[in-house]
Design a protein around this motif. Sequence first.
Motif, PDB file in Angstrom:
ATOM      1  N   GLN A   1      52.353 119.739  76.032  1.00 47.06           N
ATOM      2  CA  GLN A   1      50.994 119.859  75.508  1.00 47.06           C
ATOM      3  C   GLN A   1      50.800 119.015  74.259  1.00 47.06           C
ATOM      4  O   GLN A   1      51.738 118.774  73.506  1.00 47.06           O
ATOM      5  N   ILE A   2      49.572 118.595  74.043  1.00 46.04           N
ATOM      6  CA  ILE A   2      49.150 117.966  72.794  1.00 46.04           C
ATOM      7  C   ILE A   2      48.156 118.938  72.173  1.00 46.04           C
ATOM      8  O   ILE A   2      47.123 119.256  72.778  1.00 46.04           O
ATOM      9  N   LEU A   3      48.477 119.433  70.985  1.00 47.28           N
ATOM     10  CA  LEU A   3      47.645 120.442  70.333  1.00 47.28           C
ATOM     11  C   LEU A   3      47.115 119.932  68.996  1.00 47.28           C
ATOM     12  O   LEU A   3      47.805 119.177  68.298  1.00 47.28           O
ATOM     13  N   PRO A   4      45.920 120.375  68.613  1.00 44.58           N
ATOM     14  CA  PRO A   4      45.386 119.962  67.313  1.00 44.58           C
ATOM     15  C   PRO A   4      46.108 120.682  66.174  1.00 44.58           C
ATOM     16  O   PRO A   4      46.493 121.844  66.311  1.00 44.58           O
ATOM     17  N   THR A   5      46.300 119.968  65.074  1.00 42.30           N
ATOM     18  CA  THR A   5      46.813 120.598  63.859  1.00 42.30           C
ATOM     19  C   THR A   5      45.630 121.273  63.165  1.00 42.30           C
ATOM     20  O   THR A   5      44.480 121.166  63.613  1.00 42.30           O
ATOM     21  N   GLU A   6      45.874 121.926  62.054  1.00 39.94           N
ATOM     22  CA  GLU A   6      44.770 122.525  61.291  1.00 39.94           C
ATOM     23  C   GLU A   6      43.785 121.440  60.846  1.00 39.94           C
ATOM     24  O   GLU A   6      42.569 121.628  60.922  1.00 39.94           O
ATOM     25  N   ASP A   7      44.319 120.292  60.381  1.00 38.21           N
ATOM     26  CA  ASP A   7      43.428 119.184  60.001  1.00 38.21           C
ATOM     27  C   ASP A   7      42.636 118.682  61.199  1.00 38.21           C
ATOM     28  O   ASP A   7      41.458 118.328  61.082  1.00 38.21           O
ATOM     29  N   GLY A   8      43.271 118.650  62.370  1.00 34.37           N
ATOM     30  CA  GLY A   8      42.579 118.239  63.582  1.00 34.37           C
ATOM     31  C   GLY A   8      41.445 119.181  63.932  1.00 34.37           C
ATOM     32  O   GLY A   8      40.354 118.748  64.325  1.00 34.37           O
ATOM     33  N   LYS A   9      41.676 120.476  63.779  1.00 34.94           N
ATOM     34  CA  LYS A   9      40.628 121.466  64.050  1.00 34.94           C
ATOM     35  C   LYS A   9      39.457 121.311  63.078  1.00 34.94           C
ATOM     36  O   LYS A   9      38.296 121.414  63.478  1.00 34.94           O
ATOM     37  N   ILE A  10      39.768 121.046  61.820  1.00 34.25           N
ATOM     38  CA  ILE A  10      38.711 120.839  60.819  1.00 34.25           C
ATOM     39  C   ILE A  10      37.893 119.609  61.180  1.00 34.25           C
ATOM     40  O   ILE A  10      36.660 119.624  61.134  1.00 34.25           O
ATOM     41  N   LEU A  11      38.584 118.535  61.545  1.00 34.63           N
ATOM     42  CA  LEU A  11      37.895 117.307  61.936  1.00 34.63           C
ATOM     43  C   LEU A  11      36.967 117.554  63.125  1.00 34.63           C
ATOM     44  O   LEU A  11      35.810 117.116  63.124  1.00 34.63           O
ATOM     45  N   ILE A  12      37.449 118.267  64.115  1.00 35.63           N
ATOM     46  CA  ILE A  12      36.628 118.584  65.284  1.00 35.63           C
ATOM     47  C   ILE A  12      35.380 119.357  64.875  1.00 35.63           C
ATOM     48  O   ILE A  12      34.283 119.094  65.364  1.00 35.63           O
TER      49      ILE A  12
END
Length: 93
Positions: free
Chosen positions: A37-48
């Motif tokens: 799997q490729i999962l978002p990091t916390e920073d990735g979730k914020i960016l989204i």
Amino acid sequence: KEFEEDTEKKGLGTPATRAGIIEKLIASQYAVRKGKQILPTEDGKILIDILPDFLKSATMTAEWENQLLEMEQGKMAVYDRHRKADFHDAESL
């Protein structure tokens, strides 16, 4: 989930395209690998969360790739691309 039938034909969704995008997201620490799997990091979730919807659209990304190809082939002027970008920026406000 939002891919149209012709999205891959426009340059999005091919394995080569996805691989580069995924590697960039991982290198930028917006995503991590967990097994297969490729999962978002916390920073990735914020960016989204903060990006306007049109920037998260697979269809929009495919259209941008198509326009870049048209510019490379001399079918679209850079000026025309900037005008379209300004329209979409104003649309998101």
